[in-house]
Design a protein around this motif. Structure first.
Motif: not given
Length: 128
Positions: A40-42, A45-47, A62-70, A72-78
């Protein structure tokens, strides 16, 4: 958009993961992709970056997701080739990194030998 090698990626240092040869992986296998985008966090981020590039801090706000979690998801998506980066030059000494979708379509198909992944990048769509 710039495709940075993993060693030059703005997600380097504490946010980066590299392959053994220091390059950025491309398309993940079907199971890895399902796991990644099924989170759901990913998805949040994509949305958030679906319409326009954003900085990690903006995505978190924008997402109310913590910056460290953002991050981590951006790293995996990248690393999966789904998100790309660009450095914004705004005339100051601050050059924030923005994240944008690097794909326009991801298709998963169930085949006899497992899941098949087909990814259409933004470069393919624009003919670059």
């Amino acid at each position: 958009m710039s495709n940075f090698p993993a060693t030059d990626c703005p997600l380097s240092g504490r946010h980066a993961e590299e392959t053994d040869d220091g390059t950025r992986p491309t398309v993940p296998d079907g199971q890895d992709l399902l796991e990644l985008v099924g989170d759901p966090y990913t998805f949040d981020v994509l949305d958030a970056i679906a319409d326009e590039p954003m900085e990690a801090q903006e995505i978190a706000e924008t997402t109310d997701v913590s910056q460290p979690t953002v991050y981590r998801r951006l790293r995996r998506l990248y690393r999966a080739g789904i998100v790309d980066t660009e450095v914004s030059v705004d005339g100051s000494s601050n050059h924030p990194t923005q994240f944008a979708l690097a794909v326009t379509r991801v298709t998963l198909a169930v085949e006899d030998d497992g899941l098949d992944v087909d990814v259409e990048s933004t470069d393919e769509r624009t003919g670059e």
